[in-house]
Scaffold this motif. Structure first.
Motif, mmCIF file in Angstrom:
data_model
loop_
_atom_site.group_PDB
_atom_site.id
_atom_site.type_symbol
_atom_site.label_atom_id
_atom_site.label_comp_id
_atom_site.label_asym_id
_atom_site.label_seq_id
_atom_site.Cartn_x
_atom_site.Cartn_y
_atom_site.Cartn_z
ATOM 1 N N TYR A 155 0.843 -1.195 0.000
ATOM 2 C CA TYR A 155 0.000 0.000 0.000
ATOM 3 C C TYR A 155 0.881 1.248 0.000
ATOM 4 N N HIS B 52 -6.948 2.772 -3.586
ATOM 5 C CA HIS B 52 -6.206 1.515 -3.433
ATOM 6 C C HIS B 52 -7.146 0.433 -2.892
ATOM 7 N N THR C 96 2.649 1.745 -3.382
ATOM 8 C CA THR C 96 1.770 2.269 -4.434
ATOM 9 C C THR C 96 1.572 3.767 -4.290
ATOM 10 N N VAL C 97 1.304 4.223 -3.078
ATOM 11 C CA VAL C 97 1.079 5.650 -2.848
ATOM 12 C C VAL C 97 2.371 6.441 -3.053
ATOM 13 N N ALA D 179 -4.409 7.750 -5.025
ATOM 14 C CA ALA D 179 -3.823 6.437 -4.748
ATOM 15 C C ALA D 179 -4.221 5.941 -3.363
ATOM 16 N N TYR E 118 -1.825 8.860 -10.908
ATOM 17 C CA TYR E 118 -2.366 7.575 -10.497
ATOM 18 C C TYR E 118 -3.717 7.382 -11.179
#
Length: 558
Positions: free
Chosen positions: A91, A125, A94-95, A121, A104
């Motif tokens: 997580y 997510h 990704t951010v 994001a 994103y």
């Protein structure tokens, strides 16, 4: 184009003395090309064409902003605020990638640090959108007390009496938070705070729970009761800035404003369902919902629907679902009760700990004085013996305490120390008296290091293999190390908690208790013995409507 200036280290000689030329960010004499008419206006105009300090500042900010740690650090903190206190590494990655790339799923400008892409994001997510994770007790986060108050004001449609703006009074002392008034540069709570128990044992964090201490929780509940019953006022532990704050009359009812929300219907199920939707995103557990419906119906029958609505508002806002974002998992197993320890007839002893949070200059609390093993030397000399007052004076320079101002204490005869006599800070005469009476002691070399380290060790110039604690120069990390006395282990239990646990585990246990007037502190975490938090001003705080609501509380929590 960016311009980078080299801050050269240079040495200045003045007679026999030498010192480093201090860094200079402003132009020196001869560094400006001044016009033929060096008026103040012309000088300043030229100065603005040579923004050396601006170059230096921009270079530092660019370095910090583009540092590899910035994206994951900012991403973690934002996720903790918006979604969950313990995001998975995937997580965060990704951010952080969205922060770095600036885009994103089509959101963002493609520029590094784009917060639109970062926010997208975070909220889009899978971990933020998977409803199944709400049932995971390690997922989600606690709500900040100030945000809970604001949610109640907005949801229940607070309306000012005279059109004045909202003002909350002494919220920082009553609920632990006040807008724009954080107690330290680290905020209202530590991002790495871990509540004692299952959270700490699972190596998880629960930042907002640092404010979930008894005085603040009772203060929050009392503030809600006052708001619902009287409106926003200073009466009855309310958060209002105005109004009669003494006596038993109700002259200040709704002085700053009142909650104006009214349900479209008055049947209990409809009212409670609507309140649950507005105030808890419709997450009330069936047991909690049934308790509140029953309480509303009983109050409406014995009094009226207006009184029943106030009761339902209190219970919904005080429900577990209004405190945390995860689902409420009701467990019918009662909390285990602590087994009381018998005092055993031993005399009472209290240990009072003053944790200075870095505000104590320990090098000036206890300093070498005289009768030192390596000699006393002469203050100001360059050949001062190691461990002497002369060495201390040379190192501390104008920060050293004058020799004649120190209170002297002698070390025990059989206790070999670098010096036979030490000096105590001039402002601590009482502690000298305690030491001389055998009631005080100094424990040194228990700082935030794992082993002795020199500057050359830290920079690698010495070639020695040394152990370093995590985040050696981070103020918050150093405080944790002092609170645990285990600098090498960020998950270590508090040193006072371990002390109490050792007393309880003694073959002949000591009756021991822990108390705090400074809220949740790492020092106290880790013992099987719960610690009590006492308000430093008001002592033991009491919930004003305990007797009226205790039955519903018991029903909602079982």
């Amino acid at each position: 184009s960016p311009r980078f200036l080299f801050n050269r280290v240079s040495t200045v000689s003045a007679g026999d003395a030498t010192f480093r030329n201090p860094p200079s960010f402003m132009p020196g004499v001869g560094q400006l090309t001044v016009s033929s008419s060096p008026t103040p206006t012309a000088y300043m105009s030229t100065f603005r064409l040579n923004p050396i300090a601006e170059y230096e500042t921009e270079a530092l900010l660019d370095h910090l902003f583009t540092h590899p740690n910035t994206a994951p650090f900012v991403s973690t903190r934002l996720i903790q605020q918006m979604v969950t206190s313990n995001p998975s590494p995937g997580y965060v990655e990704t951010v952080a990638t969205a922060f770095t790339m600036g885009v994103y799923n089509g959101h963002g400008t493609g520029v590094y640090g784009d917060l639109k892409a970062t926010t997208a994001a975070i909220l889009m997510h899978p971990e933020a959108r998977a409803g199944s994770l709400d049932a995971d007790p390690t997922f989600g986060h606690a709500f900040e007390p100030l945000l809970k108050v604001m949610a109640a004001l907005r949801g229940m449609e607070w309306s000012p009496t005279f059109g004045q703006p909202l003002a909350l009074y002494k919220a920082e002392t009553k609920i632990g938070m006040a807008a724009f008034n954080a107690p330290t540069v680290f905020g209202f709570y530590r991002p790495e705070f871990s509540a004692a128990g299952a959270v700490s044992d699972g190596l998880l964090v629960s930042p907002e729970m640092q404010l979930a201490q008894t005085p603040m929780l009772i203060g929050y509940f009392n503030a809600l009761v006052s708001l619902i019953d009287r409106g926003l006022t200073a009466r009855a532990d309310g958060l209002g800035a105005y109004g009669n704050s003494f006596g038993n009359d109700d002259s200040s009812l709704g002085y700053q404003g009142v909650l104006t929300w009214t349900p479209a219907a008055t049947d209990p199920v409809t009212v409670v369902n609507k309140l649950a939707l507005i105030l808890t995103q419709d997450r009330l557990h069936p047991n909690v919902r049934a308790t509140i419906v029953e309480a509303y119906a009983a109050e409406a029958a014995s009094s009226n629907h207006a009184s029943a609505l106030k009761l339902a508002q209190k219970l919904v806002l005080m429900s577990p679902e209004a405190q945390v974002s995860s689902l409420n998992s009701v467990n019918n197993q009662p909390q285990p009760s602590a087994i009381p320890t018998v005092a055993g007839g031993r005399p009472f002893k209290a240990v009072v700990v003053l944790f200075m949070s870095g505000g104590c200059d320990s090098w000036n609390v206890l300093v070498p004085h005289s009768n030192c093993v390596n000699g006393d030397g002469n203050s100001g000399g360059t050949d001062a013996p190691q461990g002497s007052y002369a060495e201390y004076s040379n190192v501390r320079s104008n920060g050293a305490i004058p020799f004649e101002s120190l209170h002297t204490v002698d070390t025990p005869v059989n206790n070999v120390q670098p010096c036979g006599t030490y000096g105590v800070h001039p402002s601590l005469p009482i502690y000298k008296q305690l030491y001389d009476a055998g009631e005080g002691a100094f424990l040194t070399n228990i700082g935030a290091l794992i082993e002795p380290v020199t500057k050359d060790d830290y920079t690698g110039d010495s070639g020695a293999a040394k152990q370093f604690p995590p985040s050696l120069f981070a103020h918050n990390a150093q405080q944790i190390a002092m609170a645990t006395a285990h600098a090498e282990n960020v998950n270590a239990k508090g040193v006072l908690a371990r002390t109490v646990q050792a007393l309880l585990d003694n073959p002949t246990p000591y009756k021991s208790e822990l108390y705090s007037i400074a809220g949740n502190q790492r020092l106290l975490q880790g013992s099987r013995q719960d610690y009590d938090i006492v308000d430093r001003t008001d002592g033991i705080k009491r919930f004003r409507q305990y007797n009226q609501l205790i039955d519903e509380f018991n029903s909602m929590s079982s």
